[in-house]
Motif scaffolding. Sequence first.
Motif, PDB file in Angstrom:
ATOM      1  N   VAL A  77       0.856  -1.177   0.000  1.00 24.45           N
ATOM      2  CA  VAL A  77       0.000   0.000   0.000  1.00 24.45           C
ATOM      3  C   VAL A  77       0.898   1.236   0.000  1.00 24.45           C
ATOM      4  N   HIS A  78       0.515   2.270  -0.741  1.00 25.19           N
ATOM      5  CA  HIS A  78       1.293   3.509  -0.736  1.00 25.19           C
ATOM      6  C   HIS A  78       1.175   4.161   0.646  1.00 25.19           C
ATOM      7  N   TYR A  79       2.295   4.675   1.142  1.00 21.65           N
ATOM      8  CA  TYR A  79       2.325   5.207   2.504  1.00 21.65           C
ATOM      9  C   TYR A  79       1.336   6.352   2.716  1.00 21.65           C
ATOM     10  N   SER A  80       0.965   7.078   1.674  1.00 21.90           N
ATOM     11  CA  SER A  80       0.048   8.211   1.819  1.00 21.90           C
ATOM     12  C   SER A  80      -1.362   7.771   2.225  1.00 21.90           C
ATOM     13  N   LEU A  81      -1.674   6.487   2.089  1.00 24.64           N
ATOM     14  CA  LEU A  81      -2.986   5.961   2.471  1.00 24.64           C
ATOM     15  C   LEU A  81      -3.041   5.537   3.930  1.00 24.64           C
ATOM     16  N   LEU A  82      -1.889   5.598   4.618  1.00 28.17           N
ATOM     17  CA  LEU A  82      -1.789   5.107   5.996  1.00 28.17           C
ATOM     18  C   LEU A  82      -1.607   6.254   6.982  1.00 28.17           C
ATOM     19  N   SER A  83      -2.005   5.994   8.214  1.00 32.37           N
ATOM     20  CA  SER A  83      -1.888   6.973   9.290  1.00 32.37           C
ATOM     21  C   SER A  83      -1.233   6.323  10.505  1.00 32.37           C
ATOM     22  N   GLY A  84      -0.503   7.109  11.253  1.00 31.65           N
ATOM     23  CA  GLY A  84       0.081   6.629  12.498  1.00 31.65           C
ATOM     24  C   GLY A  84      -0.916   6.588  13.644  1.00 31.65           C
ATOM     25  N   VAL A  85      -2.127   7.092  13.420  1.00 35.31           N
ATOM     26  CA  VAL A  85      -3.168   7.048  14.446  1.00 35.31           C
ATOM     27  C   VAL A  85      -3.508   5.593  14.709  1.00 35.31           C
ATOM     28  N   ARG A  86      -3.479   5.204  15.967  1.00 34.84           N
ATOM     29  CA  ARG A  86      -3.690   3.791  16.313  1.00 34.84           C
ATOM     30  C   ARG A  86      -5.166   3.484  16.520  1.00 34.84           C
ATOM     31  N   THR A  87      -5.582   2.417  15.870  1.00 34.90           N
ATOM     32  CA  THR A  87      -6.927   1.889  16.052  1.00 34.90           C
ATOM     33  C   THR A  87      -6.823   0.394  16.305  1.00 34.90           C
ATOM     34  N   VAL A  88      -7.904  -0.173  16.807  1.00 31.77           N
ATOM     35  CA  VAL A  88      -7.990  -1.620  17.019  1.00 31.77           C
ATOM     36  C   VAL A  88      -9.335  -2.090  16.494  1.00 31.77           C
ATOM     37  N   ILE A  89      -9.436  -3.391  16.265  1.00 35.13           N
ATOM     38  CA  ILE A  89     -10.704  -3.977  15.852  1.00 35.13           C
ATOM     39  C   ILE A  89     -11.090  -5.031  16.880  1.00 35.13           C
ATOM     40  N   VAL A  90     -12.353  -5.023  17.261  1.00 32.98           N
ATOM     41  CA  VAL A  90     -12.846  -5.967  18.265  1.00 32.98           C
ATOM     42  C   VAL A  90     -12.918  -7.353  17.640  1.00 32.98           C
ATOM     43  N   GLN A  91     -12.289  -8.322  18.307  1.00 28.62           N
ATOM     44  CA  GLN A  91     -12.308  -9.712  17.836  1.00 28.62           C
ATOM     45  C   GLN A  91     -13.303 -10.556  18.612  1.00 28.62           C
ATOM     46  N   ASP A  92     -13.558 -10.200  19.869  1.00 30.79           N
ATOM     47  CA  ASP A  92     -14.510 -10.950  20.682  1.00 30.79           C
ATOM     48  C   ASP A  92     -15.922 -10.777  20.138  1.00 30.79           C
ATOM     49  N   GLU A  93     -16.801 -11.736  20.468  1.00 29.54           N
ATOM     50  CA  GLU A  93     -18.191 -11.642  20.032  1.00 29.54           C
ATOM     51  C   GLU A  93     -18.828 -10.371  20.587  1.00 29.54           C
ATOM     52  N   MET A  94     -18.505 -10.053  21.834  1.00 28.33           N
ATOM     53  CA  MET A  94     -19.015  -8.847  22.472  1.00 28.33           C
ATOM     54  C   MET A  94     -17.970  -8.416  23.494  1.00 28.33           C
ATOM     55  N   ALA A  95     -17.481  -7.190  23.372  1.00 30.12           N
ATOM     56  CA  ALA A  95     -16.465  -6.683  24.298  1.00 30.12           C
ATOM     57  C   ALA A  95     -17.110  -5.662  25.225  1.00 30.12           C
ATOM     58  N   ASP A  96     -17.000  -5.893  26.519  1.00 32.85           N
ATOM     59  CA  ASP A  96     -17.522  -4.950  27.501  1.00 32.85           C
ATOM     60  C   ASP A  96     -16.592  -3.748  27.593  1.00 32.85           C
ATOM     61  N   LEU A  97     -17.173  -2.571  27.510  1.00 42.40           N
ATOM     62  CA  LEU A  97     -16.432  -1.326  27.659  1.00 42.40           C
ATOM     63  C   LEU A  97     -16.731  -0.818  29.065  1.00 42.40           C
ATOM     64  N   ARG A  98     -15.722  -0.869  29.924  1.00 44.59           N
ATOM     65  CA  ARG A  98     -15.910  -0.541  31.344  1.00 44.59           C
ATOM     66  C   ARG A  98     -15.408   0.861  31.675  1.00 44.59           C
TER      67      ARG A  98
END
Length: 153
Positions: A77-98
């Motif tokens: 992927v060309h670097y201009s399409l990427l960001s250093g901002v960190r994100t995550v994706i939930v893998q669990d069926e349901m993740a509790d946000l406490r």
Amino acid sequence: MHLAGLPHRQKKRGPETNLPIPRFVSMKASMGNVRRGPSLTHRIDWVYKRRDMPLMITAEYGHWRRVQDRDGAGGWVHYSLLSGVRTVIVQDEMADLRTRPDERAPIAARLETGVIARLGDCTLAWCEVEAGGYDGWTLKAGLWGVEADEIRN
């Protein structure tokens, strides 16, 4: 940084950025071509269509980054399409946000599989995330886009 009780891992550095490899980034663009090799002449294998999707950079070549998604699929992927901002994706069926990093803390929201959240601070077991106007702490083990031994503050 070396943490007591954890094996010391020396990451290799990217030849273009001198940043650690592998490392996590996110998609800056809402759409990005994934190519077989690091140039516009290489065939497009598929297109990422989710802004903020977390990706792992596994190699660098000029202005190109080889990335991998949570399913292990990837390409260049060309670097201009990427960001250093960190994100995550939930893998669990349901993740509790406490409300705080504690199993007994009140639940502020629940995040479904596939939700992308902005990553905040992390302890060895918990990460603070924000998604859909909600923020709180969830167990790190249910997320993709952060290393198991990564501490953020």
